[in-house]
Write a protein that holds these residues in place. Sequence first.
Motif, PDB file in Angstrom:
ATOM      1  N   THR A   1     -80.907  24.078  10.388  1.00 55.73           N
ATOM      2  CA  THR A   1     -79.529  23.937   9.909  1.00 55.73           C
ATOM      3  C   THR A   1     -78.998  22.541  10.228  1.00 55.73           C
ATOM      4  O   THR A   1     -79.464  21.863  11.140  1.00 55.73           O
ATOM      5  CB  THR A   1     -78.610  24.978  10.584  1.00 55.73           C
ATOM      6  OG1 THR A   1     -78.683  24.812  12.006  1.00 55.73           O
ATOM      7  CG2 THR A   1     -79.037  26.382  10.221  1.00 55.73           C
ATOM      8  N   ALA A   2     -77.989  22.136   9.446  1.00 54.92           N
ATOM      9  CA  ALA A   2     -77.384  20.820   9.650  1.00 54.92           C
ATOM     10  C   ALA A   2     -76.680  20.780  10.998  1.00 54.92           C
ATOM     11  O   ALA A   2     -76.181  21.794  11.505  1.00 54.92           O
ATOM     12  CB  ALA A   2     -76.401  20.521   8.529  1.00 54.92           C
ATOM     13  N   LEU A   3     -76.643  19.612  11.588  1.00 53.08           N
ATOM     14  CA  LEU A   3     -75.921  19.435  12.833  1.00 53.08           C
ATOM     15  C   LEU A   3     -74.421  19.465  12.563  1.00 53.08           C
ATOM     16  O   LEU A   3     -73.956  19.132  11.476  1.00 53.08           O
ATOM     17  CB  LEU A   3     -76.301  18.097  13.469  1.00 53.08           C
ATOM     18  CG  LEU A   3     -77.773  17.975  13.902  1.00 53.08           C
ATOM     19  CD1 LEU A   3     -78.132  16.530  14.164  1.00 53.08           C
ATOM     20  CD2 LEU A   3     -78.033  18.814  15.143  1.00 53.08           C
ATOM     21  N   ARG A   4     -73.658  19.877  13.559  1.00 55.20           N
ATOM     22  CA  ARG A   4     -72.200  19.928  13.422  1.00 55.20           C
ATOM     23  C   ARG A   4     -71.616  18.583  13.821  1.00 55.20           C
ATOM     24  O   ARG A   4     -71.986  18.013  14.861  1.00 55.20           O
ATOM     25  CB  ARG A   4     -71.646  21.046  14.309  1.00 55.20           C
ATOM     26  CG  ARG A   4     -70.150  21.323  14.117  1.00 55.20           C
ATOM     27  CD  ARG A   4     -69.775  22.639  14.783  1.00 55.20           C
ATOM     28  NE  ARG A   4     -70.124  22.641  16.192  1.00 55.20           N
ATOM     29  CZ  ARG A   4     -69.327  22.228  17.173  1.00 55.20           C
ATOM     30  NH1 ARG A   4     -68.121  21.745  16.884  1.00 55.20           N
ATOM     31  NH2 ARG A   4     -69.714  22.287  18.429  1.00 55.20           N
ATOM     32  N   LEU A   5     -70.720  18.071  13.013  1.00 59.80           N
ATOM     33  CA  LEU A   5     -70.134  16.764  13.249  1.00 59.80           C
ATOM     34  C   LEU A   5     -68.651  16.913  13.547  1.00 59.80           C
ATOM     35  O   LEU A   5     -67.942  17.626  12.838  1.00 59.80           O
ATOM     36  CB  LEU A   5     -70.322  15.881  12.001  1.00 59.80           C
ATOM     37  CG  LEU A   5     -69.989  14.404  12.146  1.00 59.80           C
ATOM     38  CD1 LEU A   5     -71.051  13.693  12.961  1.00 59.80           C
ATOM     39  CD2 LEU A   5     -69.887  13.754  10.768  1.00 59.80           C
ATOM     40  N   ARG A   6     -68.190  16.238  14.599  1.00 56.55           N
ATOM     41  CA  ARG A   6     -66.761  16.259  14.906  1.00 56.55           C
ATOM     42  C   ARG A   6     -66.395  15.019  15.698  1.00 56.55           C
ATOM     43  O   ARG A   6     -67.259  14.361  16.299  1.00 56.55           O
ATOM     44  CB  ARG A   6     -66.381  17.508  15.689  1.00 56.55           C
ATOM     45  CG  ARG A   6     -66.966  17.604  17.089  1.00 56.55           C
ATOM     46  CD  ARG A   6     -66.273  18.678  17.892  1.00 56.55           C
ATOM     47  NE  ARG A   6     -66.867  18.906  19.200  1.00 56.55           N
ATOM     48  CZ  ARG A   6     -66.631  18.164  20.286  1.00 56.55           C
ATOM     49  NH1 ARG A   6     -65.834  17.099  20.200  1.00 56.55           N
ATOM     50  NH2 ARG A   6     -67.199  18.454  21.449  1.00 56.55           N
ATOM     51  N   PRO A   7     -65.103  14.654  15.731  1.00 52.17           N
ATOM     52  CA  PRO A   7     -64.667  13.529  16.563  1.00 52.17           C
ATOM     53  C   PRO A   7     -64.922  13.813  18.039  1.00 52.17           C
ATOM     54  O   PRO A   7     -64.854  14.969  18.486  1.00 52.17           O
ATOM     55  CB  PRO A   7     -63.169  13.428  16.270  1.00 52.17           C
ATOM     56  CG  PRO A   7     -62.973  14.121  14.970  1.00 52.17           C
ATOM     57  CD  PRO A   7     -63.997  15.219  14.929  1.00 52.17           C
TER      58      PRO A   7
ATOM     59  N   TRP B   1     -78.538  15.136   9.390  1.00 56.52           N
ATOM     60  CA  TRP B   1     -77.710  14.099   9.993  1.00 56.52           C
ATOM     61  C   TRP B   1     -76.749  13.439   9.009  1.00 56.52           C
ATOM     62  O   TRP B   1     -75.555  13.332   9.274  1.00 56.52           O
ATOM     63  CB  TRP B   1     -78.597  13.026  10.622  1.00 56.52           C
ATOM     64  CG  TRP B   1     -79.455  13.500  11.746  1.00 56.52           C
ATOM     65  CD1 TRP B   1     -80.691  14.096  11.652  1.00 56.52           C
ATOM     66  CD2 TRP B   1     -79.179  13.431  13.146  1.00 56.52           C
ATOM     67  NE1 TRP B   1     -81.190  14.387  12.898  1.00 56.52           N
ATOM     68  CE2 TRP B   1     -80.283  13.983  13.835  1.00 56.52           C
ATOM     69  CE3 TRP B   1     -78.109  12.928  13.884  1.00 56.52           C
ATOM     70  CZ2 TRP B   1     -80.339  14.058  15.231  1.00 56.52           C
ATOM     71  CZ3 TRP B   1     -78.161  12.991  15.272  1.00 56.52           C
ATOM     72  CH2 TRP B   1     -79.266  13.559  15.935  1.00 56.52           C
ATOM     73  N   LEU B   2     -77.282  12.960   7.891  1.00 60.88           N
ATOM     74  CA  LEU B   2     -76.465  12.142   6.995  1.00 60.88           C
ATOM     75  C   LEU B   2     -75.582  12.959   6.062  1.00 60.88           C
ATOM     76  O   LEU B   2     -74.457  12.555   5.754  1.00 60.88           O
ATOM     77  CB  LEU B   2     -77.365  11.200   6.179  1.00 60.88           C
ATOM     78  CG  LEU B   2     -78.189  10.211   7.012  1.00 60.88           C
ATOM     79  CD1 LEU B   2     -78.989   9.287   6.091  1.00 60.88           C
ATOM     80  CD2 LEU B   2     -77.295   9.396   7.948  1.00 60.88           C
TER      81      LEU B   2
ATOM     82  N   TYR C   1     -68.014  14.830   6.091  1.00 55.93           N
ATOM     83  CA  TYR C   1     -66.875  14.609   6.988  1.00 55.93           C
ATOM     84  C   TYR C   1     -66.075  13.384   6.549  1.00 55.93           C
ATOM     85  O   TYR C   1     -64.834  13.441   6.475  1.00 55.93           O
ATOM     86  CB  TYR C   1     -67.360  14.427   8.432  1.00 55.93           C
ATOM     87  CG  TYR C   1     -66.225  14.098   9.386  1.00 55.93           C
ATOM     88  CD1 TYR C   1     -65.442  15.105   9.939  1.00 55.93           C
ATOM     89  CD2 TYR C   1     -65.906  12.772   9.687  1.00 55.93           C
ATOM     90  CE1 TYR C   1     -64.387  14.802  10.786  1.00 55.93           C
ATOM     91  CE2 TYR C   1     -64.847  12.466  10.533  1.00 55.93           C
ATOM     92  CZ  TYR C   1     -64.090  13.482  11.075  1.00 55.93           C
ATOM     93  OH  TYR C   1     -63.040  13.176  11.896  1.00 55.93           O
ATOM     94  N   LEU C   2     -66.752  12.287   6.268  1.00 58.72           N
ATOM     95  CA  LEU C   2     -66.059  11.049   5.913  1.00 58.72           C
ATOM     96  C   LEU C   2     -65.328  11.183   4.575  1.00 58.72           C
ATOM     97  O   LEU C   2     -64.239  10.625   4.395  1.00 58.72           O
ATOM     98  CB  LEU C   2     -67.053   9.881   5.872  1.00 58.72           C
ATOM     99  CG  LEU C   2     -67.685   9.537   7.235  1.00 58.72           C
ATOM    100  CD1 LEU C   2     -68.745   8.452   7.074  1.00 58.72           C
ATOM    101  CD2 LEU C   2     -66.631   9.102   8.240  1.00 58.72           C
ATOM    102  N   LYS C   3     -65.903  11.933   3.656  1.00 56.82           N
ATOM    103  CA  LYS C   3     -65.209  12.187   2.388  1.00 56.82           C
ATOM    104  C   LYS C   3     -63.915  12.950   2.647  1.00 56.82           C
ATOM    105  O   LYS C   3     -62.868  12.671   2.042  1.00 56.82           O
ATOM    106  CB  LYS C   3     -66.114  12.969   1.442  1.00 56.82           C
ATOM    107  CG  LYS C   3     -65.516  13.168   0.050  1.00 56.82           C
ATOM    108  CD  LYS C   3     -66.503  13.856  -0.877  1.00 56.82           C
ATOM    109  CE  LYS C   3     -65.924  13.975  -2.283  1.00 56.82           C
ATOM    110  NZ  LYS C   3     -66.895  14.613  -3.225  1.00 56.82           N
TER     111      LYS C   3
END
Length: 377
Positions: free
Chosen positions: A2-8, A91-92, A98-100
Motif C-alpha cells: 500500500t501507498a505510504l501515508r503523507l502528512r505535514p 512514494w510519489l 497531497y500537493l494538488k
Amino acid sequence: MTALRLRPITPEEHLAFVATLPAASHMQLPSWGEVKPDWRAESLGWFEEGGRLAGVGLVLYRPLPKLKRYLAYLPEGPLIDWSAPDLVERWLTPMLAYLKGQGAFSVKMGPPVVVRRWSADAVKAAIADPDAHRLRDAEPTSYEPGAVDLADRLRGSGWRQAEPGGEDGGFAAGQPRYVFQVPFAGRPLADIQRGLNQQWRRNIKKAEKAGVTVVRGGYEDLPAFYELYAETAERDRFIPRPLPYFQRMWTALTGEHPDRMRLYLAHHDGDVLAAATMLTVGDHVWYSYGASTARKREVQPNNAMQWRMMTDAHELGASVYDFRGITDTLEESNHLLGLLRFKAGAGGEAIEYLGEWDFPLSRVLHKALELYMARRP
C-alpha cells in the motif's frame, strides 16, 4: 504494497529524521524555508502503516500572482528511498495527490541520485580533447546503473526532465546538475593533499610564504564577504543575491545548528582578498558561495582558503568535500571553464546528478509558467 501515508510534520520531527541519515542537502532542512521569504515552506513526512517515519521532504510553495495556485518545489529532494522498486506508487503518487490538494499546479523536484562520475584526470583529458564540447561527450569513469532505470520510470509516470538551458549547461539554472566533489572517507589528510595537482600545491605554498592568513568569520563579517561577492558577480557575469539573503541564511542555518554554516576570510597585509561560506549536514560538507578580488591574485588567497576549509572539513569527519556546481561546457570560450579547472585541480571527481524533474498538475498553468520563465531577462 500500500501507498505510504503523507502528512505535514514538525521541524523537530524533520530534523530528527535527517539526523539518522549520513547526509542530506541543506536545501532539504526546515531552516532553508526561512532563507526563502518569497516561498511558503512546509515539512512533509512519509509514514508506514505502523507509524514509522520513512522519509521527509521540504516543500517550497511559490504563489502565482492573483491566484491561489502554487509551484511546489522540493530542491535536491525529497529525502526518500529512491531505489525502491515501487517508488512511483508508494512514494510519489501520494506526494502529488497531497500537493494538488494544497493548490499546486506544478511540482518540481531534484532527486539526489548520481548518474555518472568522471575522475579529475578524465575531466582534464576532456578539456584537452577538441572533440569533447561538453562533459557528457567524454567517457565517464563510472556509471550508476539504477539511475537510468529510475529516469525511465519517472518519464513513464508523467514526470518531465527539466533541461538546463543556456551556455553554462545548467550551472546557473535551478540546482546544479553537475558538481565536483573530493571524497574524504577513509583517507588521511596527507592523502588528500597528495591528490591536489602541482599548481594547487605550489599556490598553497606561495600563499603561506606571502603571509596569507585564513580566519573564520561571523555574522558581522558578512558585509566584507559581500563586497568581494559583488565584485565577483560583476567579473564573472552573474546576478548577485542581496546581502540580506546571506544574513538570513546565516541566522536560519546557525540557529538550527551552530556549525551548520561557516564563513572563511583570507587576509593579506590588512586586506580581505577572498571569502567563502561552508555548509555542513551530517558528513557532507559544501563549499557554498565564494568571492574574491582581482587585487593581489599573485599571493593565491583562493587556494589557501580552500585548503583551510578542506582541512577543517576533514577534522569535522566529512566523507566528502563538495565544490558544488560546475559547468558542463568544455569550450575554451566559456567563462566558467577556469572555475572547472580550478575545482578539478583539487583531485576528486565530477558528478552528474539526475537533474530536476517537473510534474504538471495543470498543463495550462504549467505552460504559462514555462513561457514566463523563458521570457525572463
